[in-house]
Design a protein around this motif. Structure first.
Motif, mmCIF file in Angstrom:
data_model
loop_
_atom_site.group_PDB
_atom_site.id
_atom_site.type_symbol
_atom_site.label_atom_id
_atom_site.label_comp_id
_atom_site.label_asym_id
_atom_site.label_seq_id
_atom_site.Cartn_x
_atom_site.Cartn_y
_atom_site.Cartn_z
ATOM 1 N N ILE A 189 0.857 -1.189 0.000
ATOM 2 C CA ILE A 189 0.000 0.000 0.000
ATOM 3 C C ILE A 189 0.891 1.237 0.000
ATOM 4 C CG2 ILE A 189 -1.741 1.333 1.242
ATOM 5 C CD1 ILE A 189 -2.739 -1.297 2.469
ATOM 6 N N LYS A 190 0.669 2.108 -0.952
ATOM 7 C CA LYS A 190 1.442 3.342 -1.050
ATOM 8 C C LYS A 190 0.483 4.511 -1.236
ATOM 9 C CE LYS A 190 5.122 5.971 -1.634
ATOM 10 N NZ LYS A 190 6.031 6.280 -0.514
ATOM 11 N N VAL A 191 0.549 5.486 -0.309
ATOM 12 C CA VAL A 191 -0.318 6.667 -0.380
ATOM 13 C C VAL A 191 0.522 7.869 -0.802
ATOM 14 C CG1 VAL A 191 -1.903 8.162 0.875
ATOM 15 C CG2 VAL A 191 -1.801 5.715 1.420
ATOM 16 N N HIS A 192 0.091 8.551 -1.849
ATOM 17 C CA HIS A 192 0.804 9.701 -2.390
ATOM 18 C C HIS A 192 0.028 10.983 -2.088
ATOM 19 C CE1 HIS A 192 3.164 6.888 -4.941
ATOM 20 N NE2 HIS A 192 2.013 6.241 -5.021
ATOM 21 N N VAL A 193 0.731 12.033 -1.706
ATOM 22 C CA VAL A 193 0.111 13.356 -1.604
ATOM 23 C C VAL A 193 0.186 13.972 -2.991
ATOM 24 C CG1 VAL A 193 0.179 15.629 -0.524
ATOM 25 C CG2 VAL A 193 0.796 13.603 0.806
ATOM 26 N N ASN A 194 -0.915 13.896 -3.691
ATOM 27 C CA ASN A 194 -0.946 14.337 -5.080
ATOM 28 C C ASN A 194 -2.391 14.488 -5.521
ATOM 29 O OD1 ASN A 194 -0.317 14.891 -7.778
ATOM 30 N ND2 ASN A 194 1.330 13.374 -7.830
ATOM 31 N N GLU A 195 -2.603 15.303 -6.530
ATOM 32 C CA GLU A 195 -3.931 15.405 -7.148
ATOM 33 C C GLU A 195 -4.117 14.178 -8.025
ATOM 34 O OE1 GLU A 195 -6.857 15.867 -9.879
ATOM 35 O OE2 GLU A 195 -4.853 16.310 -10.627
ATOM 36 N N GLY A 196 -5.256 13.488 -7.871
ATOM 37 C CA GLY A 196 -5.456 12.181 -8.483
ATOM 38 C C GLY A 196 -5.315 12.145 -9.979
ATOM 39 N N ARG A 197 -5.891 13.106 -10.641
ATOM 40 C CA ARG A 197 -5.846 13.106 -12.104
ATOM 41 C C ARG A 197 -4.427 13.318 -12.601
ATOM 42 N NH1 ARG A 197 -9.304 17.268 -15.895
ATOM 43 N NH2 ARG A 197 -8.273 16.770 -17.874
ATOM 44 N N ASN A 198 -3.707 14.212 -11.961
ATOM 45 C CA ASN A 198 -2.319 14.457 -12.333
ATOM 46 C C ASN A 198 -1.479 13.200 -12.125
ATOM 47 O OD1 ASN A 198 0.609 15.461 -11.442
ATOM 48 N ND2 ASN A 198 -0.268 17.019 -12.776
ATOM 49 N N PHE A 199 -1.768 12.467 -11.050
ATOM 50 C CA PHE A 199 -1.031 11.239 -10.763
ATOM 51 C C PHE A 199 -1.276 10.192 -11.852
ATOM 52 C CE2 PHE A 199 -0.484 7.095 -8.726
ATOM 53 C CZ PHE A 199 0.772 7.244 -8.147
ATOM 54 N N ILE A 200 -2.505 10.113 -12.338
ATOM 55 C CA ILE A 200 -2.827 9.146 -13.393
ATOM 56 C C ILE A 200 -2.087 9.479 -14.683
ATOM 57 C CG2 ILE A 200 -4.692 8.431 -14.954
ATOM 58 C CD1 ILE A 200 -6.539 8.403 -12.575
ATOM 59 N N ILE A 201 -2.044 10.762 -15.011
ATOM 60 C CA ILE A 201 -1.357 11.191 -16.240
ATOM 61 C C ILE A 201 0.103 10.772 -16.204
ATOM 62 C CG2 ILE A 201 -0.606 13.225 -17.544
ATOM 63 C CD1 ILE A 201 -3.237 14.570 -16.701
ATOM 64 N N GLU A 202 0.700 10.817 -15.006
ATOM 65 C CA GLU A 202 2.107 10.448 -14.868
ATOM 66 C C GLU A 202 2.308 8.931 -14.851
ATOM 67 O OE1 GLU A 202 3.240 12.311 -11.263
ATOM 68 O OE2 GLU A 202 3.244 14.340 -12.093
ATOM 69 N N ASN A 203 1.219 8.148 -14.694
ATOM 70 C CA ASN A 203 1.330 6.683 -14.567
ATOM 71 C C ASN A 203 0.338 5.990 -15.497
ATOM 72 O OD1 ASN A 203 3.132 6.192 -11.939
ATOM 73 N ND2 ASN A 203 1.823 7.952 -11.597
ATOM 74 N N LYS A 204 0.349 6.342 -16.766
ATOM 75 C CA LYS A 204 -0.622 5.797 -17.725
ATOM 76 C C LYS A 204 -0.448 4.289 -17.933
ATOM 77 C CE LYS A 204 -1.661 9.938 -20.426
ATOM 78 N NZ LYS A 204 -1.659 10.565 -21.758
ATOM 79 N N GLY A 205 -1.602 3.633 -18.138
ATOM 80 C CA GLY A 205 -1.592 2.229 -18.498
ATOM 81 C C GLY A 205 -1.180 1.285 -17.410
ATOM 82 N N LYS A 206 -1.330 1.682 -16.169
ATOM 83 C CA LYS A 206 -0.746 0.922 -15.066
ATOM 84 C C LYS A 206 -1.772 0.185 -14.210
ATOM 85 C CE LYS A 206 2.427 1.668 -11.152
ATOM 86 N NZ LYS A 206 3.253 2.664 -10.434
#
Length: 785
Positions: free
Chosen positions: A355-372
């Protein structure tokens, strides 16, 4: 020159304190008041700056006579205003009451009026250095914007406001030292002593602000409920707002913990280790999570990875953990949430290796981790705070646009799906409108698109599941049959490739119709209706939502009710300006020696000042809206953008200090450059480099247009300084300030109705009118009167 240095220091301190106090007020009101009142009060507060500047223009002789006392007014009024605002919230005065809202508006506006008076006095009495003063005003504001996030993340809100007051007191000390008289020798050391004592009293200022006695606040209702006991475990202020962790003790001796952001939208704290020890409790907790039903029908290969956007107290994390997901990531935009959970709920947020929790805006995080990800989960990530009303306040709305949905689909593996848990059917319909419109633009018709969707509901929180590729028939049949068994077949209800069941009969002379699936969705799925009937036939606004007008939670066909009062304020400002402009600004007490030509000049300058103030805010709003999506933390993003924009403006203003001749020509030239550079930035540079932009390069990127945007207004002030009438500059400052307030309101209104792109084009139109007026002013010949 010595006086100029003193005034520069005062202006810098004054504007830095103003920005810090303004942002602090927005955080305070978001916590104390119903969120839709925050915009109203902040708009009126900023209007106070313009009122103060115009007040000085009218009563300059009286103010100049007792200047040092007026210089002390900003710090005194800021202290009294803030103290009274805190007191009123505890006396049960609500912003929604008949007299509560005017009181909050009045108290929050007074300090800004005092600041506006001081500001105008300095500009008028030292107008030879108007460009430098204006530049330091902008640079001071930029500094305040940048440091406000750090301060709010480091100190409590009361401490941050004390720092703002300390900056104003320091400005008073500078003024006292510069004015060498008998009072300065006494008051200077006294004020320094007060600042010194405030530094020692910082711990005493770090007290918890009690939740306001406002029934619209979830936390107040729960803590006021006599049926159980409540206790705040810890509260933390940040630039995002106040986060409270609260423990509730029930009559049977059981306890629970919940977290609240700005006293609203509570989320229950879920401890994985506690659930693992008690399987009965675990089943009870997980069965209360709406999306858990859908996860039961996933194969092992579809449970490799999951991303949770807005995990709150951890129910999503716990559910996916016990449902067998191998790797769980969560993106939480509020750093205080994560900090409190890592401290008080480490088993869910910190201790598990998968389990890894990131302090980040969710949509921005997805853009940085596409296809995952095999699954992306959004469980009502809405805080009901004021972030829907400021430039970085569209955080939650941006999670639900067509472009956001496209980002989520890109972030999925080929077998992946998105799980939306919604408040009600209207949210399901609106997200479906986004999906169907997006699929149509991608060349997928409505029949094929709805093969990738299913919906179930217990009437409380419907779940919308959208898969990257069509669902398998066998899986849908199994899931559909099971929904009936568990009573999850309430509207809205739909499964693909399942035949509609219906009943049409007459019972006691009443025609009774029943449909198993939502009839509109089923008819769209088989092509009986066009997909746009989903929103065209609705009595509320269910139209697709784009990033250009990202107001997912606006269900009004037009403007939301919360915008009514701000809109009237904006219309009043425009009406006030038109009235004075048509009457030749008779309210300006020109001296008898002022020629008709100069009066006509001032009339033109007033219109140019209004247009510059109006266009400035519109173009700022558009640029922030476009660039904010590239930044990971909303509050820090807004601070960075505002800092960069104001710094660029300040640098541009500094350049105007070298302008001596042909000011009208320079005003025309640099306004033309604003239009050209803005068009180049938005239509050429941004499309080329947008995907590659980092936060650092975004900051530099914004400097280009902001540099030129900062030039025209100080040029106008330098031009106006040639008028012997001493009140012209304060009036132009006040006109520009009130125009900015109106523009901030109309930027939201126009973006709701037509989109932010129209806001940008309107800003360019405003600058175009400035060019025309400046040219006419340049060619105006002096006439003898």
């Amino acid at each position: 020159m010595k006086r100029a240095a003193t005034n520069i220091a005062i202006i810098f301190l004054l504007t830095a304190a103003t920005i810090v106090f303004e942002i602090s007020l927005s955080r305070l009101f978001s916590y104390l008041l119903s969120f839709h009142f925050v915009l109203i009060i902040i708009a009126f507060s900023i209007l106070g700056l313009g009122i103060g500047q115009i007040t000085y223009a009218k009563y300059s002789k009286m103010i100049n006579h007792s200047w040092l006392w007026w210089m002390a007014l900003p710090s005194v009024t800021m202290f009294l205003s803030f103290a009274l605002l805190l007191s009123l919230s505890q006396l049960g005065v609500s912003s929604s009451s008949d007299f509560g809202l005017p009181i909050f508006i009045f108290l929050s506006t007074i300090p800004f009026i005092a600041i506006g008076i001081v500001y105008a006095h300095i500009f008028e009495t030292d107008n030879r250095y108007v460009s430098t003063l204006y530049a330091l005003d902008l640079i001071g504001a930029a500094t305040g914007a940048l440091t406000s996030v750090f301060l709010l993340n480091t100190f409590g809100l009361v401490q941050v406001v004390a720092i703002a007051i300390g900056l104003l007191l320091l400005a008073l000390v500078v003024a006292l030292i510069a004015h060498k008289n008998r009072y300065s020798k006494i008051l200077g050391p006294l004020v320094l002593g007060v600042i010194f004592l405030m530094g020692f009293a910082k711990d005493a200022l770090n007290f918890t602000i009690p939740v306001a006695k406002d029934p619209s606040k979830d936390l107040y209702r729960l803590m006021a409920n006599p049926a159980f006991k409540s206790e705040k475990i810890e509260s933390r202020w940040s630039a995002f707002g106040q986060t409270d962790l609260v423990k509730f003790t029930y009559p049977d001796g059981t306890m629970s913990k919940s977290m609240f952001i700005d006293a609203a939208a509570g989320t229950k704290v879920i401890d994985i280790d506690e659930l693992a020890k008690d399987t009965v409790k675990m089943r009870k907790v997980l069965s209360g999570f709406p999306a858990v039903f859908a996860l039961n029908f996933l194969s092992e290969k579809e449970k490799d990875s999951v991303l949770i956007i807005g995990p709150g107290g951890g129910i999503d994390i716990a559910t996916t953990y016990f449902m067998g997901f191998k790797y769980i990531e969560a993106a939480e935009v509020n750093p205080s949430f994560v900090a409190l959970m890592e401290k008080y709920n480490p088993s869910t947020f910190l201790d598990k290796e998968n389990i890894k929790v990131h302090v980040n805006e969710g949509r921005n995080f997805i853009i940085e981790n596409k296809g995952k990800f095999d699954a992306i989960m959004l469980t009502i990530p809405v805080t009901k705070s004021s972030r829907g009303t400021d430039f970085y306040g569209l955080t939650e709305n941006y999670l639900f646009t067509m472009e956001a949905l496209a980002d989520y689909l890109d972030g999925l593996t080929e077998d992946g799906a998105i799980y939306f848990t919604m408040h009600g059917r209207q949210e399901v319909y609106k997200m479906l409108a986004n999906f169907l419109e997006l699929q149509d633009r991608m060349g997928v018709n409505q029949i094929e698109a709805l093969k990738k969707v299913y919906i179930y509901s217990d009437e409380m929180n419907p779940v919308l599941v959208i898969k990257k590729n069509p669902f398998e028939q066998k899986t849908m049949e199994e899931a559909h049959n099971t929904t009936h068994y568990y009573g999850l077949d309430k509207e809205p209800f739909y499964f693909p490739n399942i035949r509609q069941e219906s009943l049409d009969t007459i019972v006691q002379n009443v025609n009774y119709q029943w449909f198993m699936f939502d009839k509109l969705l089923y008819d769209i799925s088989n092509g009986s209706y066009a997909y746009d009937e989903l929103w065209k036939a609705a009595s509320i606004n269910l139209s697709p939502v784009s990033d250009d007008s990202p107001y997912f939670f606006n269900y009004n066909n037009g403007l939301p009710d919360a915008m009514t009062t701000p809109l009237w304020l904006g219309l009043f400002i425009i009406g006030w300006f038109i009235f004075n402009h048509m009457n030749g600004w008779k309210s300006v007490s020109f001296s008898e020696s002022t020629s008709l030509y100069m009066r006509r000049k001032f009339r033109t300058w007033a219109l140019v000042s209004f247009l510059l103030g109006f266009s400035y805010i519109l173009v700022q709003g558009y640029l922030f809206q476009v660039l904010n999506l590239k930044l990971s933390n909303p509050s820090q993003s807004f601070s960075l953008l505002l800092f960069t924009f104001l710094l660029g403006n300040g640098l541009g203003s500094l350049v105007t200090g070298a302008f001596k001749k042909n000011l009208s020509r320079k005003l025309i030239t640099y306004t033309v450059l604003i239009i050209l550079v803005s068009l180049l930035t938005v239509y050429v540079l941004l499309p080329i480099w947008y995907k590659q932009l980092s936060e650092f390069w975004i900051a530099l990127f914004l400097l280009l247009p902001s540099f030129f945007i900062g030039i025209p207004f100080p040029v106008l002030l330098k031009t106006a300084s040639s008028l012997k009438e001493k009140k012209s500059i304060p009036y132009l400052l006040g006109i520009s300030s009130v125009a900015g307030v109106a523009a901030s309101i109309f930027a939201i209104v126009i973006s709701i109705l037509y989109g932010y792109r129209f806001v940008f084009l309107l800003a360019l139109l405003g600058y175009g009118l400035v060019i025309v007026l400046a040219y006419r002013s340049k060619t105006l010949k002096i006439q003898n009167t």
